[in-house]
Design a protein around this motif. Structure first.
Motif, PDB file in Angstrom:
ATOM      1  N   VAL A 185      -0.555  -7.769 -10.248  1.00 21.91           N
ATOM      2  CA  VAL A 185      -0.741  -8.848  -8.995  1.00 21.91           C
ATOM      3  C   VAL A 185      -1.791  -8.230  -8.281  1.00 21.91           C
ATOM      4  N   ASN A 186      -2.051  -8.723  -7.000  1.00 20.40           N
ATOM      5  CA  ASN A 186      -3.192  -8.544  -6.248  1.00 20.40           C
ATOM      6  C   ASN A 186      -3.013  -7.758  -4.884  1.00 20.40           C
ATOM      7  N   TRP A 187      -1.554  -7.650  -4.321  1.00 18.63           N
ATOM      8  CA  TRP A 187      -1.373  -7.301  -3.397  1.00 18.63           C
ATOM      9  C   TRP A 187      -0.903  -6.061  -3.017  1.00 18.63           C
ATOM     10  N   ALA A 232       4.658   3.472 -13.217  1.00 18.02           N
ATOM     11  CA  ALA A 232       3.742   2.746 -12.708  1.00 18.02           C
ATOM     12  C   ALA A 232       3.461   1.457 -13.622  1.00 18.02           C
ATOM     13  N   ARG A 233       3.672   1.433 -14.720  1.00 18.48           N
ATOM     14  CA  ARG A 233       3.763   0.262 -15.589  1.00 18.48           C
ATOM     15  C   ARG A 233       4.800  -0.618 -16.074  1.00 18.48           C
ATOM     16  N   THR A 234       6.073   0.159 -15.367  1.00 17.41           N
ATOM     17  CA  THR A 234       7.558  -0.710 -15.507  1.00 17.41           C
ATOM     18  C   THR A 234       8.017  -1.055 -14.474  1.00 17.41           C
ATOM     19  N   GLY A 235       7.737  -0.535 -13.446  1.00 19.20           N
ATOM     20  CA  GLY A 235       8.673  -0.527 -12.110  1.00 19.20           C
ATOM     21  C   GLY A 235       9.734   0.393 -12.153  1.00 19.20           C
ATOM     22  N   GLU A 295       4.719   0.196  -5.953  1.00 24.13           N
ATOM     23  CA  GLU A 295       3.592   0.739  -5.132  1.00 24.13           C
ATOM     24  C   GLU A 295       3.822   0.633  -3.558  1.00 24.13           C
ATOM     25  N   ASP A 296       4.263  -0.524  -3.439  1.00 21.53           N
ATOM     26  CA  ASP A 296       4.194  -1.203  -1.967  1.00 21.53           C
ATOM     27  C   ASP A 296       5.351  -0.718  -1.004  1.00 21.53           C
TER      28      ASP A 296
END
Ligand code: GAL
Length: 653
Positions: free
Chosen positions: A327-329, A294-297, A280-281
């Motif tokens: 995670v949160n970030w 999205a759910r595996t990387g 995502e980041d």
């Protein structure tokens, strides 16, 4: 297969200071029952260890370590220098780092210090010495982690008056005279000449861009400051804690200090793997790709860093923090698909990690990371990741882990090149990490396992194919190694396009003697992403080079507008632009064939890792993968039909 798990282990990150002391024994017991061997603690605990100057409160940590020890757990003790406490910051506020736009990095989170501040360095030496004297020979303490994630949150570069003074000292050591500095940087341009090294400014807040040579030296200086900062701690730990390993935890896609140089001072390299957060980041991929994985990387991002940080190590490396759940970030923080925590763990181990350690034991109900999962929920109940770790324990015992060996393919990875193209992208997409990652992904699609090597490498023997994309400037070692190497080499785009002083080489890029490569880059252009240049095998996007290819070379094929696209001389091939996936696949396929290497065609979500006689197959995809066609040998774990999130291991005869 032996049931011998001696060289592969699991760990966990634990914060006893976050929990009532009555819970510590139970935590330690549950860790042992889960088969955890290493517990990393202490890396943010400065305010608890020294609530006021010289008021050392180490007994609680001693009790925590004893409790872990009583359960047979080994401790990796962190130095707490990523989080200087308030009283210390108030004593010397000029230790705070400053952003390029002049904003002070205030107290209230972490990494709020400048690496070059000598006062802060002394305070770090003091607290590390005290800790090392007290715990350095404790039988449970088997390793130290220095600080935490150098460079994270964009903190390598700092632009304070303290940094300016340190930079001038660094320049004085490097150049000895201001004339040498002016000449190296080309300061006659725009009347930028200095009369004294003590007049040199920081390269921020200029009206338009600062001199690239100035910025490059600032980046080198900043990288050196990180290395020096770390080394001060290493020296103390070696003195007071003999025989213990020293480790640092690197982060994903952080490039602004030289991790090879830092790794030289460590016993173990490690990194923190957050596959969903990273997708995502910090991924360059399309939204469509991000939603697919999205759910595996990303199927290549973790492996890339495993291979990169293995390269920075002297052979031993870990994953210090493994994502255990949401995670949160990141902008979005989904839960991993069932089975992925196990897959990520086994993937790291397959790439040679000795230990995979999960972040964190229990979710914190308070403060910044209260939305970050742990192996336990904040109420102490086992979270989903916990049960996957139980499975990993079983897998570790089934697999007979092979010794590490060289891969057949190597990519040169060079931190200065990343700084160079950030300073002078020339086209906004020209990002070094992205360029290297593109090559890495296609090589993995072709089924290869890959080693990264640094630009200081002197010897390429052992490899069959070496790739050198986007190298800023040749090092004498690498240039020499190329000459002696008889395997296949792919160079370019943009390799050897500068001197170390950030100028165009006299004989033009790629700055190699004609007997090695009789080719000159006469003009470069960066391209809008909707204006690629075609070849019959795919396109150049973002970047293309017009080259003059001499009589010693053979133009393998040209662009649709008639300029050489791929040029070959003996075992060296030059790629005249940034290839799209088709072009890169075709070029690498051809080179692999020339090198006598067998290629495969893997789907986007399936990846292999070869290790000794074993081949691991990882399914990041969303449908079953039938591995029988790959002819990888006897199946030792999983099956030939590999479900989504599945891992299978095959042994060749
Ligand atoms: C890492 C860091 C940890 C924690 C974690 C959350 O970058 O080292 O302290 O913040 O991220 O994912």
């Amino acid at each position: 297969m032996l049931s011998d798990d001696q060289d592969r282990a699991l760990g966990v990150c634990y914060y006893p200071e976050h929990w009532p002391e009555e819970t510590w024994s139970q935590d330690a017991r549950r860790m042992r029952e889960l088969g955890i061997r290493f517990v990393r603690i202490g890396e943010f605990a400065w305010s608890k260890l020294e609530p006021a100057r010289a008021d050392y409160q180490f007994d609680w940590l001693n009790r925590a370590i004893d409790i872990l020890h009583a359960q047979g757990l080994s401790v990796v003790l962190g130095t707490p220098t990523a989080t200087p406490p308030k009283w210390l910051v108030d004593e010397m506020p000029d230790m705070l780092g400053v952003d390029a736009d002049g904003q002070i990095r205030k107290f209230g989170s972490r990494r709020h210090y400048s690496f070059s501040h000598t006062g802060y360095r002394s305070q770090c030496q003091r607290i590390v010495s005290e800790l090392a004297k007290r715990f350095g020979t404790h039988p449970a303490v088997v390793a130290w982690q220095t600080d935490n994630e150098y460079g994270c949150h964009n903190t390598t570069l700092s632009f304070s008056p303290v940094d300016l003074a340190a930079f001038r000292n660094w320049l004085a050591r490097k150049y000895q005279s201001v004339d040498a500095l002016n000449k190296a940087w080309g300061n006659t341009f725009w009347s930028m000449e200095y009369g004294d090294i003590d007049e040199v400014e920081l390269p921020n807040l200029t009206v338009t861009e600062a001199n690239p040579a100035h910025r490059m030296d600032y980046q080198r200086f900043a990288s050196d400051m990180v290395i020096e900062f770390n080394r001060l701690q290493v020296e103390i730990l070696r003195k007071y804690s003999p025989g213990r390993d020293i480790v640092h935890n690197f982060m994903g896609r952080i490039l602004d200090f030289d991790h090879f140089a830092l790794g030289n001072d460590l016993d173990i390299s490690s990194w923190d793997s957050y596959p969903l957060g990273f997708l995502e980041d910090r991924s360059d991929n399309s939204d469509e790709w991000k939603s697919r994985f999205a759910r595996t990387g990303d199927p290549d991002f973790q492996a890339f860093h495993h291979d990169l940080y293995r390269a920075t190590s002297k052979g031993r490396w870990w994953v210090m923090e493994q994502q255990p759940g949401p995670v949160n970030w990141a902008p979005h923080n989904p839960a991993p698909r069932s089975g992925m925590v196990r897959l990520w763990s086994l993937e790291a181990l397959a790439h040679g990690a000795q230990t995979v350690s999960y972040f964190r034991w229990r979710q914190a109900p308070f403060a910044q990371e209260q939305m970050h999962s742990g192996l336990l929920r904040s109420d102490g109940v086992e979270a989903e990741g916990f049960h996957e770790v139980e499975k990993v324990q079983k897998d570790i015992r089934i697999i007979k882990w092979p010794a590490q060996a060289l891969s057949q393919v190597a990519i040169v990875f060079d931190y200065t090149s990343s700084w160079a193209w950030e300073i002078q992208p020339q086209g906004k997409e020209f990002d070094y990490f992205r360029l290297i990652f593109d090559h890495y992904r296609i090589l993995r699609k072709l089924g290869f396992s890959i080693d990264f090597i640094s630009s200081q490498t002197r010897d390429l023997s052992g490899y069959k194919l070496v790739i050198v994309p986007g190298l800023f400037a040749w090092t004498p070692q690498l240039r020499q190694a190329l000459v002696q190497f008889d395997g296949e080499i792919l160079i370019g785009p943009r390799s050897g396009s500068k001197t170390v002083n950030f100028s165009i080489p006299d004989q033009l890029p790629p700055d190699l003697p004609t007997e090695i490569l009789d080719l000159k880059v006469s003009r470069v252009e960066s391209l809008r992403s909707d204006c690629p240049v075609k070849t019959r095998h795919g396109k150049f996007r973002f970047w293309r080079e017009h080259v003059i290819a001499g009589p010693e070379t053979k133009v393998e094929f040209a662009t649709s507008d008639g300029s050489p696209a791929l040029v070959r001389q003996n075992n060296i091939t030059y790629l005249c632009g940034w290839p799209d996936g088709h072009l890169l696949q075709s070029a690498l396929n051809g080179l692999a064939e020339a090198a006598g290497l067998k290629t495969r065609r893997l789907p986007d979500g399936v990846r292999l890792r070869r290790s000794g006689d074993l081949t691991f197959v990882f399914n990041y995809g969303d449908c079953d993968f039938d591995a029988s066609g790959l002819e990888l040998g006897e199946c030792r774990l999983g099956g030939t039909q590999i479900p989504p999130s599945g891992v299978s291991v095959f042994e060749s005869g």
